[in-house]
Design a protein around this motif. Structure first.
Motif, mmCIF file in Angstrom:
data_model
loop_
_atom_site.group_PDB
_atom_site.id
_atom_site.type_symbol
_atom_site.label_atom_id
_atom_site.label_comp_id
_atom_site.label_asym_id
_atom_site.label_seq_id
_atom_site.Cartn_x
_atom_site.Cartn_y
_atom_site.Cartn_z
ATOM 1 N N LYS A 28 27.524 20.927 73.674
ATOM 2 C CA LYS A 28 28.381 21.143 72.371
ATOM 3 C C LYS A 28 29.531 22.009 72.683
ATOM 4 O O LYS A 28 29.953 22.321 71.596
ATOM 5 C CB LYS A 28 27.534 21.472 71.019
ATOM 6 N N LEU A 29 30.218 21.786 73.849
ATOM 7 C CA LEU A 29 31.387 22.565 73.957
ATOM 8 C C LEU A 29 32.639 21.726 73.672
ATOM 9 O O LEU A 29 32.482 20.384 73.704
ATOM 10 C CB LEU A 29 31.333 22.881 75.595
ATOM 11 N N LYS A 30 33.498 22.292 73.281
ATOM 12 C CA LYS A 30 34.885 21.740 72.879
ATOM 13 C C LYS A 30 35.301 21.161 74.271
ATOM 14 O O LYS A 30 35.243 21.702 75.248
ATOM 15 C CB LYS A 30 35.778 22.702 72.346
ATOM 16 N N PHE A 31 36.195 20.120 74.206
ATOM 17 C CA PHE A 31 36.673 19.468 75.119
ATOM 18 C C PHE A 31 37.496 20.459 76.179
ATOM 19 O O PHE A 31 37.335 20.421 77.583
ATOM 20 C CB PHE A 31 37.537 18.272 74.703
ATOM 21 N N THR A 32 38.203 21.333 75.641
ATOM 22 C CA THR A 32 39.205 22.068 76.273
ATOM 23 C C THR A 32 38.184 23.197 76.867
ATOM 24 O O THR A 32 38.522 23.414 78.265
ATOM 25 C CB THR A 32 40.300 22.972 75.607
ATOM 26 N N ASP A 33 37.138 23.621 76.588
ATOM 27 C CA ASP A 33 36.196 24.586 77.145
ATOM 28 C C ASP A 33 35.457 23.862 78.489
ATOM 29 O O ASP A 33 35.291 24.467 79.440
ATOM 30 C CB ASP A 33 35.193 25.147 76.012
ATOM 31 N N ALA A 34 35.005 22.617 77.936
ATOM 32 C CA ALA A 34 34.181 21.957 79.010
ATOM 33 C C ALA A 34 35.040 21.461 80.076
ATOM 34 O O ALA A 34 34.792 21.491 81.318
ATOM 35 C CB ALA A 34 33.676 20.583 78.411
ATOM 36 N N ALA A 35 36.407 20.961 79.878
ATOM 37 C CA ALA A 35 37.385 20.988 81.055
ATOM 38 C C ALA A 35 37.435 22.212 81.995
ATOM 39 O O ALA A 35 37.759 21.943 82.821
ATOM 40 C CB ALA A 35 38.561 20.318 80.333
#
Length: 351
Positions: free
Chosen positions: A9-16
Motif C-alpha cells: 500500500k505504498l504511494k506511487f511516488t514512494d514505490a517508484a
C-alpha cells in the motif's frame, strides 16, 4: 512495483522511488563487483557468492509470505527461489571440474595509475621530445603511438632526469607506458557519450514504474484469463532481443564498409524513439483519465500499453547494441566489458 502498490500500500511516488533506487544501486554495484572479479576474487568465487546470496534472499522473502496463508505472491517468489536453489546445487556439483583462472587485474587500475602518475608530476613541464616519453618495447603487447591530445596525461610517461630510469620503472604508479596513456585518452573521449545514458535511464525506468502503474488501473482480462501484469515486461524483453538481432544483422552487412560509415547511429535513433515512447504513454494515460472522469470502472484493456512496451524494448536493444559497437571501435579491447558496465551505471543513475 505491483507488490509495493497492492500489498504494501505504498504511494506511487514512494514505490517508484524504491524501484528506481534499487535499479540504481544494482547498476553501481555491478561495476564495483566487476572490479573485484577482475582484480581479486575471480569469476568462480563471485558466481558462488552471488548465487548463494540470491538463493538466500529469495528463500527468505518467500518464507515471509507463507503466513497466514499461501498467496499468489508466495508462489511468485517461491518458484524463482526454488529454481535458483536448484541451479546453485547443479552449479556446485561440478565445481571440482571447472577450470579456474586467477584474476589478472582490472583494466580500471591502469586508468587510475595514469591519473596518479600524472598528478604526481603536476609540477613538471611538458616534454616536447618523444624520446623522453617511456614505452616498454619488450613487453610483447600491442603498442599505440603517442598523440598530442589531452597532454595533461602525458606527464605519466615523462622520464624524470633526476632519478634513474630503473628506479622509476619499479613504481608503476609513477611511470606508465605511452600505450597505457593512449588507452586512457581513448576512454576519456567516450565520457561525453555517457551523458546520453543518464537520459536513457529516465526512459528505461518507466517500464518498471509508470507503465506498470498504468497497467494496474486497466482491465487485465484476456478472454477468461486474468493476465499477470509483469507479463508485459516479457513483450518488452522480446522486442529488446529482436531489435538487437536486427542491429547485429545490419552491422554484419556493413562490415566491409569504411570505418567512418560505422558510426553508431542507433544511439540518436534510440533517443528519438524515446520521445515517441513517452508520447505514446502520455496519450494512453490521457485516454485513461478521460474514461475515469466519466465512469467508475476503466473498461480499457491492458493491451493498450503493448505499443509503448514494444517501443521501450526496441529502444533498449538498439541503444545497447549501438553503444557496444561504439566501444568496440574506440575503446581498448580489455576495457570494453568494464566500460559497458559503466554505461549501465549511468543508466541506473538516470533512473
Amino acid at each position: 512495483m505491483i507488490y509495493l502498490r497492492n500489498e504494501m500500500k505504498l504511494k506511487f511516488t514512494d514505490a517508484a522511488a524504491v524501484v528506481n533506487v534499487f535499479a540504481g544501486v544494482s547498476a553501481v554495484a555491478h561495476l564495483g563487483m566487476q572490479f573485484l572479479v577482475d582484480a581479486f576474487i575471480g569469476h568462480f568465487w563471485m558466481l558462488c557468492f552471488s548465487t548463494l546470496a540470491f538463493s538466500f534472499v529469495s528463500s527468505y522473502t518467500s518464507s515471509q509470505l507463507w503466513f497466514p496463508q499461501i498467496s499468489q505472491w508466495f508462489v511468485r517468489f517461491a518458484v524463482p527461489a526454488c529454481c535458483e536453489v536448484l541451479a546453485m546445487l547443479i552449479f556446485l556439483s561440478g565445481a571440482s571440474s571447472y577450470k579456474r583462472e586467477r584474476p589478472s587485474g582490472s583494466p580500471l587500475t591502469t586508468v587510475f595509475r595514469v591519473f596518479a602518475a600524472s598528478a604526481s608530476k603536476i609540477s613538471s613541464g611538458y616534454q616536447s621530445n618523444s624520446n623522453q616519453l617511456y614505452e616498454d618495447t619488450e613487453c610483447g603487447l600491442d603498442m599505440k603511438p603517442h598523440t598530442s591530445s589531452l597532454r595533461c596525461l602525458d606527464r605519466a610517461v615523462m622520464i624524470l632526469q633526476t632519478e634513474p630510469l630503473e628506479l622509476q620503472r619499479e613504481n608503476r604508479w609513477r611511470l606508465c607506458r605511452v600505450t597505457e596513456v593512449e588507452q586512457t585518452k581513448s576512454v576519456i573521449r567516450t565520457v561525453p557519450l555517457f551523458t546520453t545514458s543518464l537520459i536513457s535511464g529516465i526512459v528505461f525506468s518507466l517500464g518498471n514504474t509508470f507503465f506498470l502503474e498504468q497497467a494496474n488501473h486497466l482491465d487485465s482480462k484476456f478472454v477468461s484469463w486474468n493476465l499477470p501484469l509483469p507479463l508485459l515486461l516479457l513483450f518488452s524483453e522480446a522486442a529488446r532481443l529482436g531489435s538487437r538481432e536486427l542491429c547485429v544483422m545490419a552491422a554484419k552487412r556493413n562490415a566491409k564498409l569504411p570505418k567512418q560509415t560505422k558510426t553508431p547511429y542507433g544511439i540518436p535513433v534510440s533517443i528519438i524513439l524515446s520521445v515517441f515512447c513517452s508520447a505514446i504513454a502520455a496519450h494512453v494515460e490521457s485516454m485513461r483519465l478521460k474514461v475515469v472522469r466519466t465512469q467508475e470502472t476503466v473498461p480499457m484493456s491492458v493491451f493498450w500499453l503493448l505499443p509503448q512496451y514494444v517501443v521501450l524494448g526496441s529502444i533498449t536493444g538498439i541503444y545497447e547494441n549501438s553503444f557496444a559497437l561504439y566501444l568496440e571501435e574506440t575503446v581498448p579491447q580489455e576495457l570494453i566489458k568494464t566500460w559497458f558496465c559503466l554505461m549501465w551505471v549511468c543508466v541506473g543513475l538516470g533512473s
